[in-house]
Design a protein around this motif. Structure first.
Motif, PDB file in Angstrom:
ATOM      1  N   GLY A  97       0.897  -1.178   0.027  1.00 32.10           N
ATOM      2  CA  GLY A  97      -0.090  -0.087  -0.049  1.00 32.10           C
ATOM      3  C   GLY A  97       0.881   1.331   0.193  1.00 32.10           C
ATOM      4  O   GLY A  97       0.285   2.418   0.175  1.00 32.10           O
ATOM      5  N   TYR A  98       2.060   1.161  -0.345  1.00 33.94           N
ATOM      6  CA  TYR A  98       2.876   2.357  -0.266  1.00 33.94           C
ATOM      7  C   TYR A  98       3.027   3.096  -1.560  1.00 33.94           C
ATOM      8  O   TYR A  98       3.491   4.214  -1.661  1.00 33.94           O
ATOM      9  N   TRP A  99       2.557   2.621  -2.565  1.00 31.34           N
ATOM     10  CA  TRP A  99       2.293   3.186  -4.090  1.00 31.34           C
ATOM     11  C   TRP A  99       1.109   3.658  -4.057  1.00 31.34           C
ATOM     12  O   TRP A  99       0.079   2.926  -3.848  1.00 31.34           O
ATOM     13  N   LEU A 100       0.927   5.190  -4.320  1.00 32.54           N
ATOM     14  CA  LEU A 100      -0.216   5.544  -4.679  1.00 32.54           C
ATOM     15  C   LEU A 100      -0.367   6.223  -6.177  1.00 32.54           C
ATOM     16  O   LEU A 100       0.461   6.991  -6.496  1.00 32.54           O
ATOM     17  N   PRO A 101      -1.413   5.734  -7.045  1.00 31.96           N
ATOM     18  CA  PRO A 101      -2.510   5.089  -6.561  1.00 31.96           C
ATOM     19  C   PRO A 101      -2.071   3.596  -6.545  1.00 31.96           C
ATOM     20  O   PRO A 101      -1.134   3.095  -7.056  1.00 31.96           O
ATOM     21  N   ARG A 102      -2.708   2.745  -5.560  1.00 31.17           N
ATOM     22  CA  ARG A 102      -2.329   1.246  -5.413  1.00 31.17           C
ATOM     23  C   ARG A 102      -2.628   0.629  -6.828  1.00 31.17           C
ATOM     24  O   ARG A 102      -3.576   0.764  -7.562  1.00 31.17           O
ATOM     25  N   GLY A 103      -1.569  -0.172  -7.058  1.00 35.86           N
ATOM     26  CA  GLY A 103      -1.561  -0.882  -8.394  1.00 35.86           C
ATOM     27  C   GLY A 103      -0.822  -0.067  -9.468  1.00 35.86           C
ATOM     28  O   GLY A 103      -0.583  -0.790 -10.623  1.00 35.86           O
ATOM     29  N   GLY A 104      -0.249   1.183  -8.843  1.00 32.58           N
ATOM     30  CA  GLY A 104       0.315   2.014 -10.120  1.00 32.58           C
ATOM     31  C   GLY A 104       1.868   1.193 -10.371  1.00 32.58           C
ATOM     32  O   GLY A 104       2.246   1.759 -11.396  1.00 32.58           O
ATOM     33  N   SER A 105       2.446   0.300  -9.849  1.00 33.21           N
ATOM     34  CA  SER A 105       3.595  -0.125 -10.061  1.00 33.21           C
ATOM     35  C   SER A 105       3.526  -1.398 -10.761  1.00 33.21           C
ATOM     36  O   SER A 105       4.687  -1.548 -11.362  1.00 33.21           O
ATOM     37  N   ILE A 106       2.382  -1.611 -11.447  1.00 29.91           N
ATOM     38  CA  ILE A 106       2.491  -2.944 -12.209  1.00 29.91           C
ATOM     39  C   ILE A 106       3.079  -2.752 -13.599  1.00 29.91           C
ATOM     40  O   ILE A 106       3.841  -3.537 -13.769  1.00 29.91           O
ATOM     41  N   LYS A 107       2.785  -1.892 -14.193  1.00 26.01           N
ATOM     42  CA  LYS A 107       3.428  -1.481 -15.448  1.00 26.01           C
ATOM     43  C   LYS A 107       5.031  -1.308 -15.259  1.00 26.01           C
ATOM     44  O   LYS A 107       5.893  -1.979 -16.185  1.00 26.01           O
ATOM     45  N   GLY A 108       5.262  -0.487 -14.374  1.00 28.66           N
ATOM     46  CA  GLY A 108       6.855  -0.221 -13.979  1.00 28.66           C
ATOM     47  C   GLY A 108       7.453  -1.620 -13.673  1.00 28.66           C
ATOM     48  O   GLY A 108       8.714  -1.785 -14.053  1.00 28.66           O
ATOM     49  N   THR A 109       6.783  -2.306 -12.733  1.00 28.44           N
ATOM     50  CA  THR A 109       7.433  -3.477 -12.132  1.00 28.44           C
ATOM     51  C   THR A 109       7.652  -4.670 -13.355  1.00 28.44           C
ATOM     52  O   THR A 109       8.750  -4.968 -13.554  1.00 28.44           O
ATOM     53  N   ILE A 110       6.781  -4.702 -14.325  1.00 25.61           N
ATOM     54  CA  ILE A 110       6.692  -5.733 -15.475  1.00 25.61           C
ATOM     55  C   ILE A 110       7.802  -5.268 -16.298  1.00 25.61           C
ATOM     56  O   ILE A 110       8.728  -6.009 -16.728  1.00 25.61           O
ATOM     57  N   GLY A 111       7.779  -3.901 -16.743  1.00 28.25           N
ATOM     58  CA  GLY A 111       8.656  -3.363 -17.554  1.00 28.25           C
ATOM     59  C   GLY A 111       9.991  -3.296 -17.041  1.00 28.25           C
ATOM     60  O   GLY A 111      11.025  -3.458 -17.892  1.00 28.25           O
ATOM     61  N   SER A 112      10.389  -3.080 -15.839  1.00 28.66           N
ATOM     62  CA  SER A 112      11.657  -3.056 -15.372  1.00 28.66           C
ATOM     63  C   SER A 112      12.261  -4.524 -14.975  1.00 28.66           C
ATOM     64  O   SER A 112      13.429  -4.562 -14.651  1.00 28.66           O
ATOM     65  N   SER A 113      11.466  -5.434 -15.230  1.00 25.78           N
ATOM     66  CA  SER A 113      11.903  -6.867 -14.520  1.00 25.78           C
ATOM     67  C   SER A 113      12.125  -7.716 -15.855  1.00 25.78           C
ATOM     68  O   SER A 113      12.901  -8.709 -15.777  1.00 25.78           O
ATOM     69  N   ILE A 114      11.433  -7.476 -16.847  1.00 28.89           N
ATOM     70  CA  ILE A 114      11.518  -8.358 -18.031  1.00 28.89           C
ATOM     71  C   ILE A 114      12.991  -8.316 -18.586  1.00 28.89           C
ATOM     72  O   ILE A 114      13.622  -9.597 -18.833  1.00 28.89           O
ATOM     73  N   LEU A 115      13.733  -7.247 -18.804  1.00 30.24           N
ATOM     74  CA  LEU A 115      14.879  -7.449 -19.397  1.00 30.24           C
ATOM     75  C   LEU A 115      16.021  -8.095 -18.686  1.00 30.24           C
ATOM     76  O   LEU A 115      16.861  -8.836 -18.979  1.00 30.24           O
ATOM     77  N   PRO A 116      16.124  -7.807 -17.233  1.00 30.59           N
ATOM     78  CA  PRO A 116      17.064  -8.182 -16.366  1.00 30.59           C
ATOM     79  C   PRO A 116      16.825  -9.743 -16.200  1.00 30.59           C
ATOM     80  O   PRO A 116      17.763 -10.707 -16.280  1.00 30.59           O
ATOM     81  N   ALA A 117      15.789  -9.944 -16.095  1.00 28.82           N
ATOM     82  CA  ALA A 117      14.936 -11.561 -15.843  1.00 28.82           C
ATOM     83  C   ALA A 117      15.614 -12.290 -17.247  1.00 28.82           C
ATOM     84  O   ALA A 117      16.179 -13.575 -17.104  1.00 28.82           O
ATOM     85  N   ALA A 118      15.217 -11.745 -18.361  1.00 25.86           N
ATOM     86  CA  ALA A 118      15.633 -12.569 -19.675  1.00 25.86           C
ATOM     87  C   ALA A 118      17.228 -12.612 -19.914  1.00 25.86           C
ATOM     88  O   ALA A 118      17.644 -13.406 -20.296  1.00 25.86           O
ATOM     89  N   ALA A 119      17.950 -11.447 -19.283  1.00 28.97           N
ATOM     90  CA  ALA A 119      19.477 -11.568 -19.353  1.00 28.97           C
ATOM     91  C   ALA A 119      19.870 -12.918 -18.346  1.00 28.97           C
ATOM     92  O   ALA A 119      20.787 -13.588 -18.996  1.00 28.97           O
TER      93      ALA A 119
END
Length: 132
Positions: A104-126
Protein backbone atom coordinates in the motif's frame (compact mmCIF):
# COMPACT_ATOMS: atom_id res chain seq x y z
CA UNK A 1 28.27 -14.41 -22.58
CA UNK A 2 25.80 -14.81 -25.42
CA UNK A 3 24.40 -11.92 -27.45
CA UNK A 4 20.85 -12.24 -26.07
CA UNK A 5 22.10 -11.84 -22.50
CA UNK A 6 24.27 -8.90 -23.53
CA UNK A 7 21.45 -7.13 -25.38
CA UNK A 8 18.95 -7.60 -22.56
CA UNK A 9 21.42 -6.49 -19.89
CA UNK A 10 22.51 -3.50 -21.98
CA UNK A 11 18.95 -2.34 -22.69
CA UNK A 12 18.00 -2.74 -19.03
CA UNK A 13 21.06 -0.72 -18.00
CA UNK A 14 20.32 2.03 -20.52
CA UNK A 15 16.73 2.20 -19.29
CA UNK A 16 17.90 2.86 -15.73
CA UNK A 17 20.30 5.55 -16.94
CA UNK A 18 17.63 7.27 -19.06
CA UNK A 19 15.08 7.25 -16.22
CA UNK A 20 17.59 8.73 -13.75
CA UNK A 21 17.05 12.40 -14.68
CA UNK A 22 13.29 11.90 -14.50
CA UNK A 23 13.46 10.54 -10.94
CA UNK A 24 16.25 12.83 -9.77
CA UNK A 25 15.52 16.19 -11.37
CA UNK A 26 12.15 16.20 -13.13
CA UNK A 27 9.93 14.35 -10.64
CA UNK A 28 7.86 17.49 -10.07
CA UNK A 29 6.79 17.68 -13.73
CA UNK A 30 3.25 16.43 -14.45
CA UNK A 31 4.33 14.47 -17.57
CA UNK A 32 7.00 12.65 -15.53
CA UNK A 33 4.45 11.83 -12.83
CA UNK A 34 2.13 10.41 -15.49
CA UNK A 35 5.00 8.44 -17.06
CA UNK A 36 6.09 7.02 -13.69
CA UNK A 37 2.44 6.56 -12.67
CA UNK A 38 2.76 8.44 -9.39
CA UNK A 39 0.42 10.93 -7.79
CA UNK A 40 1.59 14.55 -7.51
CA UNK A 41 0.55 15.00 -3.88
CA UNK A 42 3.55 15.04 -1.57
CA UNK A 43 6.21 15.02 -4.31
CA UNK A 44 8.29 17.57 -2.37
CA UNK A 45 8.33 15.16 0.57
CA UNK A 46 9.71 12.26 -1.46
CA UNK A 47 12.08 14.09 -3.83
CA UNK A 48 15.06 13.21 -1.62
CA UNK A 49 14.27 9.50 -1.96
CA UNK A 50 13.51 9.70 -5.67
CA UNK A 51 16.83 11.48 -6.22
CA UNK A 52 18.76 8.82 -4.28
CA UNK A 53 16.89 5.95 -5.92
CA UNK A 54 17.48 7.41 -9.37
CA UNK A 55 21.19 7.82 -8.63
CA UNK A 56 21.50 4.23 -7.36
CA UNK A 57 19.72 2.94 -10.43
CA UNK A 58 21.95 4.99 -12.73
CA UNK A 59 25.03 3.60 -10.97
CA UNK A 60 23.70 0.06 -11.41
CA UNK A 61 23.15 0.80 -15.09
CA UNK A 62 26.62 2.23 -15.55
CA UNK A 63 28.14 -0.69 -13.66
CA UNK A 64 26.30 -3.15 -15.88
CA UNK A 65 27.54 -1.35 -19.00
CA UNK A 66 31.09 -1.47 -17.64
CA UNK A 67 30.62 -5.21 -17.08
CA UNK A 68 29.51 -5.59 -20.69
CA UNK A 69 32.56 -3.65 -21.84
CA UNK A 70 34.74 -5.97 -19.76
CA UNK A 71 33.05 -9.01 -21.31
CA UNK A 72 33.89 -7.79 -24.79
CA UNK A 73 37.32 -6.17 -24.43
CA UNK A 74 38.67 -7.21 -21.07
CA UNK A 75 38.33 -10.07 -18.64
CA UNK A 76 35.16 -11.87 -19.76
CA UNK A 77 34.76 -13.87 -16.54
CA UNK A 78 34.96 -10.84 -14.28
CA UNK A 79 32.76 -8.84 -16.66
CA UNK A 80 30.15 -11.58 -16.57
CA UNK A 81 30.10 -11.44 -12.77
CA UNK A 82 29.62 -7.66 -12.90
CA UNK A 83 26.75 -8.02 -15.39
CA UNK A 84 25.09 -10.74 -13.33
CA UNK A 85 25.28 -8.62 -10.17
CA UNK A 86 23.82 -5.65 -12.08
CA UNK A 87 20.97 -7.75 -13.46
CA UNK A 88 20.21 -9.27 -10.07
CA UNK A 89 20.09 -5.76 -8.57
CA UNK A 90 17.73 -4.58 -11.31
CA UNK A 91 15.45 -7.59 -10.95
CA UNK A 92 15.30 -7.55 -7.15
CA UNK A 93 14.78 -3.76 -7.06
CA UNK A 94 11.88 -4.21 -9.47
CA UNK A 95 10.36 -6.89 -7.27
CA UNK A 96 10.67 -4.59 -4.25
CA UNK A 97 8.70 -1.99 -6.21
CA UNK A 98 5.90 -4.55 -6.55
CA UNK A 99 6.18 -5.41 -2.84
CA UNK A 100 5.87 -1.73 -1.92
CA UNK A 101 2.74 -1.52 -4.02
CA UNK A 102 1.34 -4.63 -2.37
CA UNK A 103 1.97 -3.08 1.04
CA UNK A 104 0.00 0.00 0.00
CA UNK A 105 2.98 2.37 -0.25
CA UNK A 106 2.41 3.13 -3.94
CA UNK A 107 -0.28 5.67 -4.71
CA UNK A 108 -2.42 4.99 -6.57
CA UNK A 109 -2.42 1.37 -5.47
CA UNK A 110 -1.60 -0.91 -8.38
CA UNK A 111 0.33 1.89 -10.06
CA UNK A 112 3.57 -0.07 -10.05
CA UNK A 113 2.32 -2.96 -12.18
CA UNK A 114 3.42 -1.56 -15.54
CA UNK A 115 6.75 -0.35 -14.15
CA UNK A 116 7.41 -3.60 -12.32
CA UNK A 117 6.77 -5.68 -15.40
CA UNK A 118 8.69 -3.31 -17.64
CA UNK A 119 11.71 -3.09 -15.37
CA UNK A 120 11.94 -6.80 -14.59
CA UNK A 121 11.61 -8.38 -18.05
CA UNK A 122 15.01 -7.40 -19.46
CA UNK A 123 17.19 -8.27 -16.45
CA UNK A 124 15.26 -11.53 -15.96
CA UNK A 125 15.70 -12.38 -19.65
CA UNK A 126 19.43 -11.61 -19.41
CA UNK A 127 19.80 -13.91 -16.40
CA UNK A 128 17.84 -16.71 -18.11
CA UNK A 129 19.90 -16.30 -21.28
CA UNK A 130 23.06 -16.56 -19.20
CA UNK A 131 21.82 -19.70 -17.47
CA UNK A 132 21.01 -21.64 -20.64
Amino acid sequence: MNIVAQLCAGLAALTLIVVFPLEAFLIDRPWVQRFLQIEPEGIRNVHLWSFCLGARNALAGVGTLIGLLMVNVGDARTGTVVVVVGCIYMLVASLFMAAADGLGYWLPRGGSIKGTIGSSILPAAALVALAV
